[in-house]
Write a protein that holds these residues in place. Sequence first.
Motif, PDB file in Angstrom:
ATOM      1  N   TRP A  22      97.166 -18.456  65.692  1.00 25.30           N
ATOM      2  CA  TRP A  22      96.517 -17.154  65.539  1.00 25.30           C
ATOM      3  C   TRP A  22      95.186 -17.291  64.798  1.00 25.30           C
ATOM      4  CZ3 TRP A  22      95.871 -12.492  67.187  1.00 25.30           C
ATOM      5  CH2 TRP A  22      95.287 -11.521  66.371  1.00 25.30           C
ATOM      6  N   ASP A  23      95.164 -18.079  63.728  1.00 22.92           N
ATOM      7  CA  ASP A  23      93.918 -18.244  62.968  1.00 22.92           C
ATOM      8  C   ASP A  23      92.838 -18.909  63.817  1.00 22.92           C
ATOM      9  OD1 ASP A  23      95.033 -17.056  60.744  1.00 22.92           O
ATOM     10  OD2 ASP A  23      95.610 -18.946  59.793  1.00 22.92           O
ATOM     11  N   GLU A  24      93.221 -19.924  64.605  1.00 25.94           N
ATOM     12  CA  GLU A  24      92.247 -20.578  65.485  1.00 25.94           C
ATOM     13  C   GLU A  24      91.735 -19.601  66.541  1.00 25.94           C
ATOM     14  OE1 GLU A  24      94.055 -25.143  65.358  1.00 25.94           O
ATOM     15  OE2 GLU A  24      94.722 -23.714  66.886  1.00 25.94           O
ATOM     16  N   PHE A  25      92.626 -18.790  67.058  1.00 29.53           N
ATOM     17  CA  PHE A  25      92.271 -17.794  68.074  1.00 29.53           C
ATOM     18  C   PHE A  25      91.219 -16.824  67.533  1.00 29.53           C
ATOM     19  CE2 PHE A  25      93.411 -13.601  70.055  1.00 29.53           C
ATOM     20  CZ  PHE A  25      93.133 -13.906  71.380  1.00 29.53           C
ATOM     21  N   VAL A  26      91.474 -16.282  66.343  1.00 29.97           N
ATOM     22  CA  VAL A  26      90.534 -15.327  65.749  1.00 29.97           C
ATOM     23  C   VAL A  26      89.188 -15.999  65.478  1.00 29.97           C
ATOM     24  CG1 VAL A  26      90.068 -13.892  63.721  1.00 29.97           C
ATOM     25  CG2 VAL A  26      92.344 -13.873  64.767  1.00 29.97           C
ATOM     26  N   THR A  27      89.226 -17.221  64.953  1.00 26.43           N
ATOM     27  CA  THR A  27      87.979 -17.944  64.660  1.00 26.43           C
ATOM     28  C   THR A  27      87.161 -18.160  65.927  1.00 26.43           C
ATOM     29  OG1 THR A  27      88.963 -19.068  62.752  1.00 26.43           O
ATOM     30  CG2 THR A  27      87.019 -20.086  63.735  1.00 26.43           C
ATOM     31  N   LYS A  28      87.829 -18.553  66.999  1.00 28.71           N
ATOM     32  CA  LYS A  28      87.114 -18.798  68.257  1.00 28.71           C
ATOM     33  C   LYS A  28      86.582 -17.495  68.850  1.00 28.71           C
ATOM     34  CE  LYS A  28      89.666 -23.029  69.445  1.00 28.71           C
ATOM     35  NZ  LYS A  28      88.543 -23.982  69.331  1.00 28.71           N
ATOM     36  N   LEU A  29      87.371 -16.415  68.778  1.00 29.30           N
ATOM     37  CA  LEU A  29      86.891 -15.140  69.324  1.00 29.30           C
ATOM     38  C   LEU A  29      85.675 -14.635  68.553  1.00 29.30           C
ATOM     39  CD1 LEU A  29      89.985 -13.000  70.362  1.00 29.30           C
ATOM     40  CD2 LEU A  29      88.785 -14.776  71.611  1.00 29.30           C
ATOM     41  N   LYS A  30      85.664 -14.863  67.246  1.00 25.67           N
ATOM     42  CA  LYS A  30      84.487 -14.470  66.462  1.00 25.67           C
ATOM     43  C   LYS A  30      83.252 -15.243  66.923  1.00 25.67           C
ATOM     44  CE  LYS A  30      86.791 -13.096  62.147  1.00 25.67           C
ATOM     45  NZ  LYS A  30      86.993 -13.451  60.707  1.00 25.67           N
ATOM     46  N   ALA A  31      83.440 -16.547  67.181  1.00 27.11           N
ATOM     47  CA  ALA A  31      82.310 -17.371  67.621  1.00 27.11           C
ATOM     48  C   ALA A  31      81.861 -17.019  69.035  1.00 27.11           C
ATOM     49  CB  ALA A  31      82.693 -18.848  67.544  1.00 27.11           C
ATOM     50  N   LEU A  32      82.749 -16.397  69.810  1.00 27.62           N
ATOM     51  CA  LEU A  32      82.430 -16.021  71.193  1.00 27.62           C
ATOM     52  C   LEU A  32      81.886 -14.601  71.307  1.00 27.62           C
ATOM     53  CD1 LEU A  32      85.631 -17.583  72.762  1.00 27.62           C
ATOM     54  CD2 LEU A  32      83.292 -18.270  73.350  1.00 27.62           C
ATOM     55  N   THR A  33      81.935 -13.847  70.217  1.00 26.80           N
ATOM     56  CA  THR A  33      81.416 -12.478  70.219  1.00 26.80           C
ATOM     57  C   THR A  33      79.967 -12.516  69.744  1.00 26.80           C
ATOM     58  OG1 THR A  33      83.623 -11.582  69.811  1.00 26.80           O
ATOM     59  CG2 THR A  33      81.756 -10.144  69.330  1.00 26.80           C
ATOM     60  N   ARG A  34      79.057 -12.302  70.661  1.00 24.31           N
ATOM     61  CA  ARG A  34      77.620 -12.446  70.409  1.00 24.31           C
ATOM     62  C   ARG A  34      76.863 -11.360  71.176  1.00 24.31           C
ATOM     63  NH1 ARG A  34      79.076 -15.400  66.966  1.00 24.31           N
ATOM     64  NH2 ARG A  34      78.583 -17.594  66.583  1.00 24.31           N
TER      65      ARG A  34
ATOM     66  N   HIS B 248      72.612 -13.568  68.784  1.00 23.29           N
ATOM     67  CA  HIS B 248      72.984 -13.174  67.428  1.00 23.29           C
ATOM     68  C   HIS B 248      74.502 -13.043  67.323  1.00 23.29           C
ATOM     69  CE1 HIS B 248      68.730 -12.081  66.580  1.00 23.29           C
ATOM     70  NE2 HIS B 248      68.739 -11.746  67.861  1.00 23.29           N
ATOM     71  N   GLU B 249      75.028 -13.224  66.127  1.00 23.57           N
ATOM     72  CA  GLU B 249      76.462 -13.129  65.906  1.00 23.57           C
ATOM     73  C   GLU B 249      76.937 -11.685  65.945  1.00 23.57           C
ATOM     74  OE1 GLU B 249      77.374 -14.950  62.209  1.00 23.57           O
ATOM     75  OE2 GLU B 249      76.876 -16.984  62.871  1.00 23.57           O
ATOM     76  N   GLY B 250      78.186 -11.508  66.402  1.00 21.44           N
ATOM     77  CA  GLY B 250      78.852 -10.222  66.298  1.00 21.44           C
ATOM     78  C   GLY B 250      78.449  -9.204  67.344  1.00 21.44           C
ATOM     79  N   VAL B 251      78.649  -7.939  66.987  1.00 20.08           N
ATOM     80  CA  VAL B 251      78.382  -6.812  67.882  1.00 20.08           C
ATOM     81  C   VAL B 251      77.015  -6.225  67.545  1.00 20.08           C
ATOM     82  CG1 VAL B 251      79.186  -4.531  68.624  1.00 20.08           C
ATOM     83  CG2 VAL B 251      80.847  -6.328  68.086  1.00 20.08           C
ATOM     84  N   ALA B 252      76.255  -5.907  68.561  1.00 22.79           N
ATOM     85  CA  ALA B 252      74.909  -5.369  68.352  1.00 22.79           C
ATOM     86  C   ALA B 252      74.962  -4.044  67.598  1.00 22.79           C
ATOM     87  CB  ALA B 252      74.212  -5.172  69.691  1.00 22.79           C
ATOM     88  N   PRO B 253      74.051  -3.822  66.650  1.00 21.01           N
ATOM     89  CA  PRO B 253      73.977  -2.525  65.965  1.00 21.01           C
ATOM     90  C   PRO B 253      73.723  -1.409  66.979  1.00 21.01           C
ATOM     91  CG  PRO B 253      72.599  -4.168  64.878  1.00 21.01           C
ATOM     92  CD  PRO B 253      73.026  -4.764  66.173  1.00 21.01           C
ATOM     93  N   PRO B 254      74.199  -0.196  66.697  1.00 20.28           N
ATOM     94  CA  PRO B 254      74.051   0.907  67.656  1.00 20.28           C
ATOM     95  C   PRO B 254      72.618   1.124  68.134  1.00 20.28           C
ATOM     96  CG  PRO B 254      75.505   1.544  65.868  1.00 20.28           C
ATOM     97  CD  PRO B 254      74.935   0.212  65.489  1.00 20.28           C
ATOM     98  N   GLU B 255      71.646   0.941  67.232  1.00 21.41           N
ATOM     99  CA  GLU B 255      70.258   1.202  67.623  1.00 21.41           C
ATOM    100  C   GLU B 255      69.709   0.137  68.577  1.00 21.41           C
ATOM    101  OE1 GLU B 255      70.172  -1.006  63.646  1.00 21.41           O
ATOM    102  OE2 GLU B 255      71.355   0.590  64.626  1.00 21.41           O
ATOM    103  N   LEU B 256      70.330  -1.057  68.577  1.00 23.16           N
ATOM    104  CA  LEU B 256      69.876  -2.128  69.465  1.00 23.16           C
ATOM    105  C   LEU B 256      70.724  -2.258  70.723  1.00 23.16           C
ATOM    106  CD1 LEU B 256      69.110  -5.052  66.948  1.00 23.16           C
ATOM    107  CD2 LEU B 256      67.491  -3.480  68.033  1.00 23.16           C
ATOM    108  N   ALA B 257      71.948  -1.752  70.668  1.00 22.60           N
ATOM    109  CA  ALA B 257      72.922  -1.985  71.736  1.00 22.60           C
ATOM    110  C   ALA B 257      72.413  -1.677  73.144  1.00 22.60           C
ATOM    111  CB  ALA B 257      74.196  -1.194  71.447  1.00 22.60           C
ATOM    112  N   PRO B 258      71.698  -0.556  73.366  1.00 28.61           N
ATOM    113  CA  PRO B 258      71.270  -0.253  74.744  1.00 28.61           C
ATOM    114  C   PRO B 258      70.351  -1.315  75.351  1.00 28.61           C
ATOM    115  CG  PRO B 258      71.108   1.697  73.362  1.00 28.61           C
ATOM    116  CD  PRO B 258      71.360   0.541  72.447  1.00 28.61           C
ATOM    117  N   LYS B 259      69.674  -2.083  74.500  1.00 28.55           N
ATOM    118  CA  LYS B 259      68.723  -3.072  75.006  1.00 28.55           C
ATOM    119  C   LYS B 259      69.299  -4.491  75.025  1.00 28.55           C
ATOM    120  CE  LYS B 259      64.794  -0.459  73.120  1.00 28.55           C
ATOM    121  NZ  LYS B 259      63.615  -0.523  72.206  1.00 28.55           N
ATOM    122  N   CYS B 260      70.534  -4.641  74.558  1.00 27.94           N
ATOM    123  CA  CYS B 260      71.111  -5.981  74.401  1.00 27.94           C
ATOM    124  C   CYS B 260      72.210  -6.245  75.421  1.00 27.94           C
ATOM    125  CB  CYS B 260      71.694  -6.141  72.993  1.00 27.94           C
ATOM    126  SG  CYS B 260      70.461  -6.019  71.687  1.00 27.94           S
ATOM    127  N   LYS B 261      72.454  -7.524  75.650  1.00 31.37           N
ATOM    128  CA  LYS B 261      73.603  -7.944  76.443  1.00 31.37           C
ATOM    129  C   LYS B 261      74.695  -8.351  75.471  1.00 31.37           C
ATOM    130  CE  LYS B 261      75.024 -10.851  80.313  1.00 31.37           C
ATOM    131  NZ  LYS B 261      74.590 -11.832  81.352  1.00 31.37           N
TER     132      LYS B 261
END
Length: 487
Positions: free
Chosen positions: A177-189, A198-211
């Motif tokens: 489970w710990d490895e799974f969470v660590t890998k999913l964090k590294a895959l969320t960009r 960039h790491e994580g989820v795009a801020p709301p103000e940037l989200a419409p312009k980001c993939k």
Amino acid sequence: MRALSRRWFMGVVAGGLLAAACLMGGCRESGGKESAHDQIVIEFWDFPHLPDTMRYLQEAIARFERLHPEVRIRYTKLPWQDGQQKVILAVNSGRPPDVCGQVNVSSRFIAQDVLEPLNDYLREDLADFHPSYIEAVSYEGKIYALPWYKACYVALLNLDLFEKFGVEPPKDGRWTWDEFVTKLKALTRYETPDGQIHEGVAPPELAPKCKQYYGLVTNLGPMEYEAYSIIFNAGGRILEKTADGEVVSGLTSPGFIEGVRRLAALEFDYRVCMPSIGAMTQEQSWNVWRDSRTCAVTFQGAWCITACEVANAAIESSNARKRAAGRLNELEQPIRYAIAAPPHDEGTTPVLGSSGLGTYVIFRQSDPRKRALCVEFAKFLTSGEGQRVLKHENVYPSRISTGNLWANDPKFASVFALFPDGIMSPLVPGTERIDKVLQQELQKAVLKDPRTGKPQATPEEAVRAADKKIRAILERAKRAAMRHREK
């Protein structure tokens, strides 16, 4: 390309083959007239299978008829969409088929006492069946179906995204489970218009312009248990058997509550899962994973292996036409995929959730000779080559002697080795409503309240509400069973 669900995929691919086979005289559809020489007609209803399995079934039917000249098999293809309703209506009208394919045994039919117990016919074979398969089709010591295969959920990985973000896929398809969470964090960009990652989820103000890329996309809804891969590996079970054989709710166990916490945390705390798990259907999660190429992992039935191969074949065919036309800028990349087990706790063996047990049931027969022939026919279909052909469907055969058909395939061997012990709930008549009330309550733990931005219920609140309703259903089922035994 159209979104695929297992039922759509199986129905379209197998349906076309079956229609061709029938046109060539390869099977007898229901509705034909028996000849004067026909002594015993076995009405055989079944749902679609993939092409190799359908070819096998057509050949097996013909061989059985040659072995038994007095028998005619009259085949009816059931549609995935409403085929089970057709079976229920036939049973209620007193005209069921003789042999019928079923995904799991309907507790409704056990309560109606319309199925033949098969204990006497399976005594010589019983030791060769995986115990979990027999347990899943048994109630109060009676075996109500002949198990053929077990289907299970697996983690499906997009290897291109793992490579893109420098993340190692789980070794041998196993991760904690710990490895799974660590890998999913590294895959969320998220990728900005200038191509920066960039790491994580795009801020709301940037989200419409980001993939946006997510580590996981999954779903939770009626009759859809893909996300339970998380719950089962935390130790949770929907129903459990006590030492004296009574079936009770397992929802308030620490493992089940922890599993729901983990599922909610993936979306609300770690933010590594595409939002709205509770509003996503299986078909939608599959479509997002396959077509958007922005989610690294999804939980799907192992049918997805064949679906990926079919999708890749279509992509290659399309690419060939584009190359011939000089449209090289339109070429599409095939899906590079792998499968893995769901994440498990350190020091434990991962478990898979089962998406269903393929079985054949025999409806009540007044003629002992026909009853024996019906059982012999079902055993004939599911033995020998009938076990080996299942590799094409990516489901696990019921016979221990068949072994792991994927043992020599390093891509799949370790995951398929887990299939025989895939989690299934005990068979209890009168519990059909459990799915609906369970999913309705658990969805609240992974659905956002638009007023607060928080989950509609905590995992503990959702589990307690579901547990209360399931206990009531089990109590009613228990009283109904007692009345049935007293008759």
